[in-house]
Design a protein around this motif. Sequence first.
Motif, PDB file in Angstrom:
ATOM      1  N   LEU B 250       0.839  -1.214   0.000  1.00 17.81           N
ATOM      2  CA  LEU B 250       0.000   0.000   0.000  1.00 17.81           C
ATOM      3  C   LEU B 250       0.865   1.253   0.000  1.00 17.81           C
ATOM      4  CD1 LEU B 250      -2.781  -1.174   2.497  1.00 17.81           C
ATOM      5  CD2 LEU B 250      -2.901  -1.098  -0.007  1.00 17.81           C
ATOM      6  N   GLU B 251       1.970   1.212   0.725  1.00 24.48           N
ATOM      7  CA  GLU B 251       2.905   2.350   0.691  1.00 24.48           C
ATOM      8  C   GLU B 251       3.463   2.534  -0.713  1.00 24.48           C
ATOM      9  OE1 GLU B 251       4.438   2.363   5.364  1.00 24.48           O
ATOM     10  OE2 GLU B 251       5.609   1.281   3.857  1.00 24.48           O
ATOM     11  N   TRP B 252       3.762   1.421  -1.359  1.00 28.59           N
ATOM     12  CA  TRP B 252       4.277   1.480  -2.725  1.00 28.59           C
ATOM     13  C   TRP B 252       3.236   2.081  -3.682  1.00 28.59           C
ATOM     14  CZ3 TRP B 252       2.385  -1.287  -7.003  1.00 28.59           C
ATOM     15  CH2 TRP B 252       3.177  -1.223  -8.170  1.00 28.59           C
ATOM     16  N   ILE B 253       1.975   1.717  -3.520  1.00 30.02           N
ATOM     17  CA  ILE B 253       0.911   2.284  -4.360  1.00 30.02           C
ATOM     18  C   ILE B 253       0.818   3.794  -4.121  1.00 30.02           C
ATOM     19  CG2 ILE B 253      -1.590   2.357  -4.779  1.00 30.02           C
ATOM     20  CD1 ILE B 253      -1.717  -0.628  -4.195  1.00 30.02           C
ATOM     21  N   LYS B 254       0.882   4.171  -2.861  1.00 31.09           N
ATOM     22  CA  LYS B 254       0.802   5.599  -2.537  1.00 31.09           C
ATOM     23  C   LYS B 254       1.974   6.366  -3.166  1.00 31.09           C
ATOM     24  CE  LYS B 254       0.323   8.846   1.232  1.00 31.09           C
ATOM     25  NZ  LYS B 254       0.198   9.075   2.674  1.00 31.09           N
ATOM     26  N   GLU B 255       3.160   5.799  -3.007  1.00 27.41           N
ATOM     27  CA  GLU B 255       4.341   6.447  -3.598  1.00 27.41           C
ATOM     28  C   GLU B 255       4.280   6.475  -5.115  1.00 27.41           C
ATOM     29  OE1 GLU B 255       7.587   4.247  -1.840  1.00 27.41           O
ATOM     30  OE2 GLU B 255       6.987   4.969   0.148  1.00 27.41           O
ATOM     31  N   SER B 256       3.557   5.502  -5.704  1.00 22.17           N
ATOM     32  CA  SER B 256       3.409   5.473  -7.161  1.00 22.17           C
ATOM     33  C   SER B 256       2.359   6.474  -7.637  1.00 22.17           C
ATOM     34  CB  SER B 256       3.003   4.074  -7.630  1.00 22.17           C
ATOM     35  OG  SER B 256       3.914   3.107  -7.148  1.00 22.17           O
ATOM     36  N   GLY B 257       1.793   7.226  -6.718  1.00 24.90           N
ATOM     37  CA  GLY B 257       0.835   8.259  -7.119  1.00 24.90           C
ATOM     38  C   GLY B 257      -0.610   7.928  -6.789  1.00 24.90           C
ATOM     39  N   GLY B 258      -0.825   6.829  -6.086  1.00 26.78           N
ATOM     40  CA  GLY B 258      -2.198   6.471  -5.703  1.00 26.78           C
ATOM     41  C   GLY B 258      -2.952   5.792  -6.830  1.00 26.78           C
ATOM     42  N   LEU B 259      -4.241   5.581  -6.606  1.00 25.38           N
ATOM     43  CA  LEU B 259      -5.021   4.753  -7.533  1.00 25.38           C
ATOM     44  C   LEU B 259      -5.240   5.396  -8.902  1.00 25.38           C
ATOM     45  CD1 LEU B 259      -7.613   2.861  -5.337  1.00 25.38           C
ATOM     46  CD2 LEU B 259      -5.292   2.240  -6.018  1.00 25.38           C
ATOM     47  N   ASN B 260      -5.306   6.713  -8.969  1.00 25.91           N
ATOM     48  CA  ASN B 260      -5.472   7.330 -10.287  1.00 25.91           C
ATOM     49  C   ASN B 260      -4.288   7.021 -11.177  1.00 25.91           C
ATOM     50  OD1 ASN B 260      -8.001   8.726 -10.399  1.00 25.91           O
ATOM     51  ND2 ASN B 260      -7.220  10.008  -8.734  1.00 25.91           N
ATOM     52  N   SER B 261      -3.132   7.173 -10.604  1.00 23.02           N
ATOM     53  CA  SER B 261      -1.903   6.949 -11.350  1.00 23.02           C
ATOM     54  C   SER B 261      -1.730   5.460 -11.694  1.00 23.02           C
ATOM     55  CB  SER B 261      -0.757   7.499 -10.508  1.00 23.02           C
ATOM     56  OG  SER B 261       0.450   7.004 -10.944  1.00 23.02           O
ATOM     57  N   ILE B 262      -1.990   4.598 -10.718  1.00 18.63           N
ATOM     58  CA  ILE B 262      -1.932   3.138 -10.947  1.00 18.63           C
ATOM     59  C   ILE B 262      -2.889   2.759 -12.082  1.00 18.63           C
ATOM     60  CG2 ILE B 262      -2.724   0.942  -9.919  1.00 18.63           C
ATOM     61  CD1 ILE B 262      -0.103   1.463  -8.735  1.00 18.63           C
ATOM     62  N   TYR B 263      -4.071   3.344 -12.057  1.00 12.64           N
ATOM     63  CA  TYR B 263      -5.102   3.058 -13.062  1.00 12.64           C
ATOM     64  C   TYR B 263      -4.626   3.462 -14.465  1.00 12.64           C
ATOM     65  CZ  TYR B 263      -9.724   3.318 -15.351  1.00 12.64           C
ATOM     66  OH  TYR B 263     -10.794   3.162 -16.192  1.00 12.64           O
ATOM     67  N   THR B 265      -1.591   3.639 -15.556  1.00 12.84           N
ATOM     68  CA  THR B 265      -0.584   2.657 -15.981  1.00 12.84           C
ATOM     69  C   THR B 265      -1.247   1.339 -16.358  1.00 12.84           C
ATOM     70  OG1 THR B 265       0.915   3.683 -14.405  1.00 12.84           O
ATOM     71  CG2 THR B 265       1.606   1.575 -15.321  1.00 12.84           C
ATOM     72  N   ASN B 266      -2.239   0.925 -15.579  1.00  9.04           N
ATOM     73  CA  ASN B 266      -2.942  -0.322 -15.894  1.00  9.04           C
ATOM     74  C   ASN B 266      -3.643  -0.244 -17.253  1.00  9.04           C
ATOM     75  OD1 ASN B 266      -2.164  -1.740 -13.594  1.00  9.04           O
ATOM     76  ND2 ASN B 266      -3.924  -1.037 -12.388  1.00  9.04           N
ATOM     77  N   LEU B 267      -4.260   0.920 -17.546  1.00 10.06           N
ATOM     78  CA  LEU B 267      -4.912   1.110 -18.843  1.00 10.06           C
ATOM     79  C   LEU B 267      -3.889   0.968 -19.970  1.00 10.06           C
ATOM     80  CD1 LEU B 267      -7.264   4.189 -18.186  1.00 10.06           C
ATOM     81  CD2 LEU B 267      -7.985   1.858 -18.814  1.00 10.06           C
ATOM     82  N   LEU B 268      -2.751   1.602 -19.766  1.00  9.42           N
ATOM     83  CA  LEU B 268      -1.683   1.596 -20.760  1.00  9.42           C
ATOM     84  C   LEU B 268      -1.180   0.173 -21.014  1.00  9.42           C
ATOM     85  CD1 LEU B 268      -0.179   4.088 -22.027  1.00  9.42           C
ATOM     86  CD2 LEU B 268       1.679   3.592 -20.416  1.00  9.42           C
ATOM     87  N   LYS B 269      -0.917  -0.557 -19.926  1.00  6.63           N
ATOM     88  CA  LYS B 269      -0.404  -1.924 -20.055  1.00  6.63           C
ATOM     89  C   LYS B 269      -1.413  -2.809 -20.786  1.00  6.63           C
ATOM     90  CE  LYS B 269       0.299  -2.791 -15.678  1.00  6.63           C
ATOM     91  NZ  LYS B 269       0.677  -3.315 -14.356  1.00  6.63           N
ATOM     92  N   ALA B 270      -2.661  -2.723 -20.380  1.00  7.02           N
ATOM     93  CA  ALA B 270      -3.694  -3.584 -20.974  1.00  7.02           C
ATOM     94  C   ALA B 270      -3.904  -3.217 -22.442  1.00  7.02           C
ATOM     95  CB  ALA B 270      -4.996  -3.458 -20.189  1.00  7.02           C
ATOM     96  N   GLN B 271      -3.923  -1.915 -22.725  1.00  3.78           N
ATOM     97  CA  GLN B 271      -4.155  -1.468 -24.095  1.00  3.78           C
ATOM     98  C   GLN B 271      -3.067  -2.001 -25.027  1.00  3.78           C
ATOM     99  OE1 GLN B 271      -7.124   0.031 -24.374  1.00  3.78           O
ATOM    100  NE2 GLN B 271      -6.762  -0.597 -26.491  1.00  3.78           N
ATOM    101  N   LEU B 272      -1.852  -1.946 -24.541  1.00  3.21           N
ATOM    102  CA  LEU B 272      -0.708  -2.428 -25.324  1.00  3.21           C
ATOM    103  C   LEU B 272      -0.935  -3.880 -25.741  1.00  3.21           C
ATOM    104  CD1 LEU B 272       2.143  -1.324 -26.050  1.00  3.21           C
ATOM    105  CD2 LEU B 272       2.998  -2.455 -23.991  1.00  3.21           C
ATOM    106  N   LEU B 273      -1.349  -4.685 -24.808  1.00  6.26           N
ATOM    107  CA  LEU B 273      -1.536  -6.108 -25.087  1.00  6.26           C
ATOM    108  C   LEU B 273      -2.784  -6.347 -25.946  1.00  6.26           C
ATOM    109  CD1 LEU B 273      -0.609  -8.970 -24.773  1.00  6.26           C
ATOM    110  CD2 LEU B 273      -1.479  -8.998 -22.420  1.00  6.26           C
ATOM    111  N   TYR B 274      -3.887  -5.708 -25.594  1.00  6.60           N
ATOM    112  CA  TYR B 274      -5.121  -5.900 -26.382  1.00  6.60           C
ATOM    113  C   TYR B 274      -4.920  -5.403 -27.821  1.00  6.60           C
ATOM    114  CZ  TYR B 274      -7.948  -7.195 -22.293  1.00  6.60           C
ATOM    115  OH  TYR B 274      -8.470  -7.835 -21.196  1.00  6.60           O
ATOM    116  N   ASP B 275      -4.276  -4.252 -27.993  1.00  8.61           N
ATOM    117  CA  ASP B 275      -4.053  -3.715 -29.347  1.00  8.61           C
ATOM    118  C   ASP B 275      -3.246  -4.704 -30.178  1.00  8.61           C
ATOM    119  OD1 ASP B 275      -5.470  -1.461 -28.870  1.00  8.61           O
ATOM    120  OD2 ASP B 275      -3.735  -0.125 -28.614  1.00  8.61           O
ATOM    121  N   PHE B 276      -2.224  -5.259 -29.562  1.00 11.05           N
ATOM    122  CA  PHE B 276      -1.426  -6.228 -30.310  1.00 11.05           C
ATOM    123  C   PHE B 276      -2.267  -7.447 -30.685  1.00 11.05           C
ATOM    124  CE2 PHE B 276       1.013 -10.083 -30.640  1.00 11.05           C
ATOM    125  CZ  PHE B 276       1.818  -9.764 -31.719  1.00 11.05           C
ATOM    126  N   ILE B 277      -2.997  -7.978 -29.700  1.00 16.31           N
ATOM    127  CA  ILE B 277      -3.825  -9.171 -29.953  1.00 16.31           C
ATOM    128  C   ILE B 277      -4.837  -8.901 -31.064  1.00 16.31           C
ATOM    129  CG2 ILE B 277      -5.647 -10.638 -28.952  1.00 16.31           C
ATOM    130  CD1 ILE B 277      -4.127 -10.408 -26.244  1.00 16.31           C
TER     131      ILE B 277
END
Lengths: 364, 364
Positions: B250-263, B265-277
């Motif tokens: 949880l500290e790591w998530i907070k330092e990473s910018g919290g849930l907005n920022s995590i989200y 990055t998650n969108l970016l990661k998923a999009q990369l894979l889905y776009d390729f597929i």
Amino acid sequence: MERVFNFSAGPSVLPVPVLEKVQKELVSYGTSGMSVMEMSHRSAEFEGIIKKCESLLRELLEIPSNYKVLFLQGGASTQFSMIPLNLLSKYKKAAYINTGTWSKKAISEAKKYGDVDVIASSEDENFSYIPNLEDLALFEQYDYLHITTNNTIEGTKYSTYPKTNSPLVADFSSNILSEPIDVSQFGLIYAGAQKNIGPAGLTIVIIREDLIGSADKNCPTMLDYKTHVEASSLYNTPPTFSIYVAKLVLEWIKESGGLNSIYQTNLLKAQLLYDFIDQSDLFSSPVKKENRSLMNIPFTSTSDELNKQFLAQANSAGLVNLEGHRSVGGMRASIYNAMPLEGVEKLVHFMSQFEKKIVEEIVR
Amino acid sequence: MERVFNFSAGPSVLPVPVLEKVQKELVSYGTSGMSVMEMSHRSAEFEGIIKKCESLLRELLEIPSNYKVLFLQGGASTQFSMIPLNLLSKYKKAAYINTGTWSKKAISEAKKYGDVDVIASSEDENFSYIPNLEDLALFEQYDYLHITTNNTIEGTKYSTYPKTNSPLVADFSSNILSEPIDVSQFGLIYAGAQKNIGPAGLTIVIIREDLIGSADKNCPTMLDYKTHVEASSLYNTPPTFSIYVAKLVLEWIKESGGLNSIYQTNLLKAQLLYDFIDQSDLFSSPVKKENRSLMNIPFTSTSDELNKQFLAQANSAGLVNLEGHRSVGGMRASIYNAMPLEGVEKLVHFMSQFEKKIVEEIVR
Ligand SMILES: Cc1ncc(COP(=O)(O)O)c(C=O)c1O
Ligand SMILES: Cc1ncc(COP(=O)(O)O)c(C=O)c1O
Ligand SMILES: [Mg+2]
Ligand SMILES: [Mg+2]
Ligand SMILES: [Mg+2]
Ligand SMILES: [Mg+2]
């Protein structure tokens, strides 16, 4: 930071070589390229760990082949429910022996699911002894007889186990692996891991095969032993990291010479402390000699004020968590397998110095 | 051993800085002189850890003050029983939406304790979508409505949650903390820790206060939310070490910018894979576009034989645990919060190289 001697009743001290191994392997385990914490519980690597953990436990405790070993969650407290839910199948009646706080919790939980006879109790003398079991008639009208083999809070232990025709169910949470036992005397053995096995969050159950599969039909799936037997403890995600540390602790016990050797050391450690307490004028043990625990040793000085001083000074000297359980006060030294002899020696030395100072103050 | 990219669905990848911190503190934590694994759960030190863990979770998820946070054992699978045992109090009837394997397990467990209406299901099309919820009438005759917000095996997720007058109960096991959510929409949120929170053996429950205290009187004490609420998750020994690691995550998530920022990055990661597929002729996704999970991405090539080759070669390239769940086959990339963008880039690169080779072989 230098390590202290930790006399906590649980979670409690772990062997330093185990901790150092965990530390070394923490980020990347073997050739896996990942931490054990990150491993799928269905991976070949983790299967190797859990299988090895089971086989070590079987070896150390000489568990007969008609017993299953389960790695569960929920603590010993969840066993208080699982036992009646699974075992109250024929007579809907169980016998319990009441030897302290944990027995009482087990009893009150069992009452939800069937008839409970408390066939012996030491509550009359503050749980300072184990009831004499020779008077116990053999009985067959119970689904099981439940005992607490070592009473963590009160500092008592059984020296012999009751002979009974009903399956003997035993809460071994605070003395499992502290001495050799004859598993075939028991129908079911259970223990929270956080004393002699490993980190909190893992519960070990050793159950005779004929006791599996008779759970109440409304028993929650996760509380039915059959669920976990059929899936070899992998019905759902088990506490993987705790199982890994438990395996290392079992390896450490084996390398230390197995349970005979561990038992000799435990006798030595406990004797050292009891002998000091018994000859001391300041400190005393509330527990009847023949029932004294090797693992949890409660003691008191002559006043609450002195207890307080003792605890504070011990703490400063790196002898920590010596407070008695909140329900009884005084002091308690939990000296599980992983407590080195040196820790007990330091404690006894500290106690004798403390006593000397008190005597000098009175004389002065 | 160099670390691999671990696409396991759970237990799963953890942030490297967290693992390194755990490693550093493993033998002796702060000024305590002991490992976190050895700490009494009633010590001031551990109380600091669990309180901090709760306050971080409250902060990151913006949990309103009329919700309690619980740290439990037993996995999400135990919640499948706890939920009906605690919540089926008024109508003795619950509504469930069936979106996959885990929903089905939740449903079959609930049926032990009351009436269950499966009010929507995507089983007709292999759970490849989330049922349209606009058709759902508001209803009040249910004690709760249960949903699985992210379907770990099938790779679907809800984009909006059903509006209902009954408390909404949500299995967030595989997408908790992956994006901001409005907790006040839910009556109860639960999640096994072993995906986005920490090591296996810890279950998080977030429960609205009015839902506490109505458990069936025969509910096992350990399965009654009230037990754990009243004791602030310290009724019995909790999985202390897992709670400590969760706090670090949880500290790591907070330092990473919290849930907005995590989200993001998650969108970016998923999009990369889905776009390729989606542009690939070899690989395809079985999941309807608007319901695709950001965390678990199942895909297949054109044959079982090619899937097998792909998995073996990916494994050799340090891209591991890409097998689909045993019940569905094919491939699945679980890309939880702790999977770095680099891991997904490497995977996409590897997939494109694999495809090229296949095409070349056909041409040749
Ligand atoms: C003998 C005994 N039984 C049961 C328990 C409860 O164990 P848990 O906290 O794992 O539920 C304890 C805890 O100290 C214990 O000492
Ligand atoms: C959505 C979901 N629910 C429930 C579970 C079961 O969790 P546990 O293994 O902690 O019981 C899982 C496990 O992967 C899951 O993904
Ligand atoms: Mg006791
Ligand atoms: Mg004395
Ligand atoms: Mg699913
Ligand atoms: Mg395609």
